[in-house]
Design a protein around this motif. Sequence first.
Motif, PDB file in Angstrom:
ATOM      1  N   LEU A  10       0.845  -1.190   0.000  1.00 36.60           N
ATOM      2  CA  LEU A  10       0.000   0.000   0.000  1.00 36.60           C
ATOM      3  C   LEU A  10       0.881   1.241   0.000  1.00 36.60           C
ATOM      4  N   ARG A  37      -0.606  -6.393 -15.326  1.00 37.15           N
ATOM      5  CA  ARG A  37      -1.384  -6.071 -14.131  1.00 37.15           C
ATOM      6  C   ARG A  37      -2.871  -6.259 -14.417  1.00 37.15           C
ATOM      7  N   ALA A  39      -6.421  -4.827 -12.758  1.00 38.53           N
ATOM      8  CA  ALA A  39      -7.161  -3.994 -11.813  1.00 38.53           C
ATOM      9  C   ALA A  39      -8.492  -4.673 -11.486  1.00 38.53           C
ATOM     10  N   PRO A  87      -3.519   6.315  -8.352  1.00 35.47           N
ATOM     11  CA  PRO A  87      -4.549   5.338  -7.951  1.00 35.47           C
ATOM     12  C   PRO A  87      -4.908   4.356  -9.065  1.00 35.47           C
ATOM     13  N   ASP A  89      -2.987   2.908 -10.961  1.00 36.14           N
ATOM     14  CA  ASP A  89      -1.974   1.846 -11.041  1.00 36.14           C
ATOM     15  C   ASP A  89      -2.315   0.674 -10.116  1.00 36.14           C
ATOM     16  N   THR A  90      -3.350   0.825  -9.318  1.00 41.73           N
ATOM     17  CA  THR A  90      -3.751  -0.234  -8.398  1.00 41.73           C
ATOM     18  C   THR A  90      -4.116  -1.507  -9.144  1.00 41.73           C
ATOM     19  N   VAL A 119      -0.625  -4.345  -5.587  1.00 44.97           N
ATOM     20  CA  VAL A 119      -0.226  -2.950  -5.426  1.00 44.97           C
ATOM     21  C   VAL A 119      -1.484  -2.120  -5.237  1.00 44.97           C
ATOM     22  N   THR A 120      -1.516  -1.374  -4.150  1.00 46.26           N
ATOM     23  CA  THR A 120      -2.665  -0.514  -3.873  1.00 46.26           C
ATOM     24  C   THR A 120      -2.157   0.909  -3.699  1.00 46.26           C
ATOM     25  N   VAL A 121      -2.670   1.807  -4.521  1.00 44.55           N
ATOM     26  CA  VAL A 121      -2.261   3.212  -4.455  1.00 44.55           C
ATOM     27  C   VAL A 121      -3.458   4.029  -3.964  1.00 44.55           C
ATOM     28  N   SER A 122      -3.286   4.652  -2.826  1.00 43.84           N
ATOM     29  CA  SER A 122      -4.369   5.449  -2.256  1.00 43.84           C
ATOM     30  C   SER A 122      -4.250   6.904  -2.693  1.00 43.84           C
TER      31      SER A 122
END
Length: 123
Positions: A10, A37, A39, A87, A89-90, A119-122
Amino acid sequence: VQLQASGGGLVQAGGSLRLSCAASGRTFSSYAMGWFRQAPGKEREFVASINWNGYRSYYVDSVKGRFTISRDNAKNTVYLQMNSLKPEDTGVYYCATATTPAPTTKSGQYDHWGQGTLVTVSS
């Protein structure tokens, strides 16, 4: 062939992560490697690919200038350095071995896949 991906996590938007993928069971240095990837709710998409000796690489347009793929053939490992994360890119990131020495964007030209790392993008 076994592929073990790691390095996901994260991170806040604008941050960085470095993914690693360790390979075993094949002559690693003879083949291109790639990262894909997926999503949530979307199909898996190509992210980056690198040729057998690391001198050529391809990227999806959305990550150009932010992501860098590299490899260390002595360590049988491919990396994905991800900077300025967004975000969008999560997702779950998968590494894969290609059936050719040249880089390729086509998932059908990859024959072995790792288990994926999240992968988590906040925002």
